[in-house]
Enzyme design. Structure first.
Site, PDB file in Angstrom:
ATOM      1  N   ASP A  49       0.828  -1.204   0.000  1.00  0.00           N
ATOM      2  CA  ASP A  49       0.000   0.000   0.000  1.00  0.00           C
ATOM      3  C   ASP A  49       0.864   1.257   0.000  1.00  0.00           C
ATOM      4  OD1 ASP A  49      -2.584   1.498   0.510  1.00  0.00           O
ATOM      5  OD2 ASP A  49      -1.520   1.980   2.349  1.00  0.00           O
ATOM      6  N   GLU A 121      -2.090  -5.327  -3.362  1.00  0.00           N
ATOM      7  CA  GLU A 121      -1.111  -4.592  -2.561  1.00  0.00           C
ATOM      8  C   GLU A 121      -0.050  -5.529  -1.998  1.00  0.00           C
ATOM      9  OE1 GLU A 121      -3.866  -0.847  -1.041  1.00  0.00           O
ATOM     10  OE2 GLU A 121      -3.716  -2.640   0.209  1.00  0.00           O
TER      11      GLU A 121
END
Length: 228
Positions: A49, A121
């Protein structure tokens, strides 16, 4: 599980340590069904992320040299939101490579937006650990090439209510904006999350969704609809 080499081809990256990619594809429901042995992809998701934000932010800074910070933040938010991540994950058929618990798999987990977005992610986090920033940058720009091009030409219509609310409140000098998870309901494979939006520590609107991100967006949307 499908041949993991196919996924390497689709993201255009070959791992030196393939176990990192295995971990990135392992959902917590799989670990729970196997007596807690092994690692889920949650830590790699956290890392991915951060690097996704950095790479997309750098690219937008480059292709929009004359646009202000607020515009760049809004476009980045649309590119890294759950819906966009899940869409790009489906393009590379990420779902079919995931290791899910039986219950999660039976209940459509391979197509669930929150699971796909988190896994995307995690894959990016695994690329960074294996090959460093330049390699994760190449992977991100490869996967998100069409999305970035769409953003460049103003084609994005994804509404990011959290960013819109933040900008509106900050224009009034309000910076204390917090989303609090107040409860979860349902089994692991089909949870519903409830959040409370607090502004200056005062409870405002609430939201619910099949992921925390979705619930936060709903709370922000409700706040924007009020007379603020």
């Amino acid at each position: 599980m499908n041949n993991i080499g196919q996924l390497e081809e689709r993201i255009n990256y070959r791992f030196s340590d393939i176990s990192l990619l295995d971990t990135a594809l392992t959902h917590s429901s799989f670990i729970k069904e196997h007596s807690g042995t092994g690692k889920s992809n949650e830590r790699l998701e956290f890392l991915g992320d951060a690097f996704l934000d950095a790479v997309i932010g750098e690219e937008l800074f480059r292709i929009f040299p004359d646009r202000e910070e607020g515009f760049l933040s809004k476009v980045r938010a649309t590119l890294v939101c759950e819906k966009t991540l899940a869409r790009e994950a489906r393009k590379i058929e990420l779902g079919k490579f995931l290791m899910l618990g039986n219950g999660e798999a039976r209940n459509g987990g391979r197509e669930r937006e929150s699971i796909l977005a988190d896994a995307m992610e995690a894959v990016l986090g695994s690329v960074y650990i294996d090959g460093g920033f330049e390699n994760v940058r190449k992977v991100v720009l490869g996967i998100f090439r069409e999305a970035i091009e769409d953003a460049k030409h103003g084609k994005y219509v994804v509404v990011d209510y959290k960013t819109a609310l933040q900008e509106k409140l900050q224009s009034r000098g309000v910076t204390d904006i917090h989303y609090e998870l107040i409860r979860e309901t349902g089994p692991d494979h089909d949870k519903t999350f409830y959040v409370q939006l607090r502004v200056n520590n005062e409870p405002m609107t609430k939201g619910k969704g099949k992921s925390k991100k979705q619930a936060e967006q709903q709370a922000a949307e409700a706040m924007l609809e009020k007379e603020i």
